[in-house]
Design a protein around this motif. Structure first.
Motif, PDB file in Angstrom:
ATOM      1  N   ASN A 338       6.603  -9.653  -3.538  1.00 18.91           N
ATOM      2  CA  ASN A 338       7.588  -9.428  -2.472  1.00 18.91           C
ATOM      3  C   ASN A 338       8.964  -9.109  -3.035  1.00 18.91           C
ATOM      4  O   ASN A 338       9.693  -8.269  -2.480  1.00 18.91           O
ATOM      5  CB  ASN A 338       7.654 -10.654  -1.562  1.00 18.91           C
ATOM      6  CG  ASN A 338       6.492 -10.721  -0.589  1.00 18.91           C
ATOM      7  OD1 ASN A 338       5.446 -10.129  -0.840  1.00 18.91           O
ATOM      8  ND2 ASN A 338       6.648 -11.429   0.508  1.00 18.91           N
ATOM      9  N   THR A 341       8.764  -5.358  -4.477  1.00 24.65           N
ATOM     10  CA  THR A 341       8.708  -4.343  -3.422  1.00 24.65           C
ATOM     11  C   THR A 341      10.000  -4.316  -2.613  1.00 24.65           C
ATOM     12  O   THR A 341      10.464  -3.241  -2.214  1.00 24.65           O
ATOM     13  CB  THR A 341       7.508  -4.593  -2.496  1.00 24.65           C
ATOM     14  OG1 THR A 341       7.542  -5.955  -2.021  1.00 24.65           O
ATOM     15  CG2 THR A 341       6.194  -4.358  -3.224  1.00 24.65           C
ATOM     16  N   ASN A 381       4.997  -2.148   3.761  1.00 22.04           N
ATOM     17  CA  ASN A 381       3.931  -2.995   3.226  1.00 22.04           C
ATOM     18  C   ASN A 381       2.716  -2.180   2.793  1.00 22.04           C
ATOM     19  O   ASN A 381       2.076  -2.505   1.783  1.00 22.04           O
ATOM     20  CB  ASN A 381       3.530  -4.045   4.259  1.00 22.04           C
ATOM     21  CG  ASN A 381       4.526  -5.193   4.338  1.00 22.04           C
ATOM     22  OD1 ASN A 381       4.653  -5.992   3.429  1.00 22.04           O
ATOM     23  ND2 ASN A 381       5.252  -5.266   5.440  1.00 22.04           N
ATOM     24  N   GLY A 384       3.667  -0.612  -0.509  1.00 20.84           N
ATOM     25  CA  GLY A 384       3.718  -1.628  -1.553  1.00 20.84           C
ATOM     26  C   GLY A 384       2.339  -2.004  -2.063  1.00 20.84           C
ATOM     27  O   GLY A 384       2.115  -2.108  -3.274  1.00 20.84           O
TER      28      GLY A 384
END
Length: 418
Positions: A338, A341, A381, A384
């Motif tokens: 997290n 990204t 997302n 990523g």
């Protein structure tokens, strides 16, 4: 587990103390003459006129009539000015308490819905995770479905950490589920972007009836889920109504513009708020709701969303305390993924916002900023996961070397001694 529970209790106590302090201190600070950021300027004009006339009596009469006119004019000016002051002044106490009430309803609804979903589908989610994680792609699909069912990426990852710690799931198998949970958490924002809060009271009423009249436990749990959904959207609607005065308030709009221009600052605010409410889904849902009111621009919403992706790691890190090394590695992987990204997203925030806007217009959403922010989260997302999925074996080996199992660590220490 005891340490993690105590940390959560301390965090909840701090949040409760902050809320109570705001409710107690705010009225005494604000009063009735409080202006936020700047006070409206009041201009008082006094018209002085020189008397002209020939006779003294006529001059006195003209002075009296002119003074009367001036008094009436001044009283009208003062009343107009007071009205302008009332319009330029914000009732901060009313706004803060309204927003807090909406936030409490929203978080309570999320909690009740999560309890109902976990009671009905928790065991199935565990079976799903344990059975369908044979490879990284199956793990991503499993994590996406499980997070959609449980409506929380944190809950999914905490379940995965517990399963890894118990030996029901290997560390390598858990990585795909963690990636999939980031995709599954975007479904909630997509639903909130439809703005269906008008039907929230109906859902609350139906849910309450099922809880009160349901004879079987399963029906009561379904009622709890429906009641939670209703409270969730009703809370968002309450926040939306409380924040409406900010729509034309320039200092607030300038603040949102600053967050949009400074993506790093916006991400920091989003991360801090997510740590406080302990839910990235809640943060993104509030962002989408405010965007539907025109209070948040696309760039500011994307920056806050990126921060929420980082803030959600707090719960999973707490869940790793006292666990075995494989479970700790899973939590560390979630944090590193997290953070990485989000950092890339902050660098390319303008391109991400433009791409989300183009996709939204292509799908027929037009200039709906709320839908654009929800799509930006989904795109972020998906990209990523797509960028990192090919490096999962390499990442797994790196984390195993960084945090080896205690048995291997003891063997290496003994070999060094010998």
């Amino acid at each position: 587990m005891l340490l993690s529970k105590s940390l959560k209790r301390v965090l909840n106590s701090l949040i409760l103390i902050i809320i109570v302090s705001v409710l107690v201190v705010t009225p005494s600070i604000l009063g009735n003459n409080f202006y936020w950021f700047d006070a409206p300027s009041v201009e008082i004009s006094v018209n002085a006129q020189t008397p002209t006339g020939v006779e003294e009596t006529q001059q006195k009469n003209s002075d009296l009539s002119q003074n009367t006119k001036e008094k009436n004019k001044n009283s009208q000016d003062k009343s107009a000015e007071s009205k302008g002051e009332e319009q330029g002044k914000l009732d901060i106490f009313k706004i803060v308490t309204g927003a807090l009430a909406g936030l409490v309803l929203f978080l309570y609804g999320v909690t009740r819905m999560a309890e109902g979903l976990e009671a009905i589908a928790g065991d199935r989610a565990k079976e799903l995770i344990s059975k369908f994680t044979t490879n990284r792609y199956a793990g991503i699909a499993t994590g996406t479905v499980a997070t959609t069912i449980l409506d929380s990426s944190s809950v999914t990852i905490i379940i995965v950490i517990a399963m890894v710690s118990a030996g029901l799931l290997s560390f390598v198998e858990s990585l795909g589920v963690v990636l999939g949970s980031n995709i599954g958490t975007t479904i909630g924002a997509q639903i909130v972007a439809f703005n269906i809060s008008d039907y929230a009271p109906i859902a609350m009423f139906v849910g309450l009836l099922l809880i009160l009249l349901g004879k079987k436990e399963r029906w009561k749990q379904i009622g709890l889920i429906i009641l939670g959904i209703g409270l969730l959207f009703f809370g968002l609607d309450t926040i939306e109504n409380a924040m409406e005065p900010f729509k034309d308030y320039q200092p607030f709009l300038k603040l949102m513009e600053t967050l949009g221009n400074n993506a790093l600052l916006g991400a920091g605010v989003g991360a801090l708020f997510t740590v406080l409410v302990q839910s990235s889904s809640a943060t993104v849902a509030i962002i989408v709701t405010l965007a539907s009111q025109g209070l948040i621009s696309l760039s500011a919403g994307v920056a806050l969303m990126l921060g929420a992706e980082v803030g959600t790691c707090a719960d999973t890190l707490v869940a790793t305390f006292g666990r075995e090394r494989p479970a700790v590695r899973t939590g560390i992987f979630h944090l590193l993924f997290n953070l990485t990204t989000a950092a890339v997203g902050i660098i390319f925030v303008t391109q991400l916002a433009g791409f989300a806007q183009w996709i939204s217009q292509l799908m027929g959403a037009g200039d709906d900023v709320a839908r654009q922010i929800a799509n930006a989260q989904l795109i972020f997302n998906l990209l990523g996961v797509a960028l990192i999925i090919g490096f999962l074996p390499l990442i797994a080996r790196g984390l195993e070397r960084l945090l080896p199992d205690k048995k291997n660590q003891n063997r290496q220490a003994e070999a060094v001694k010998n």
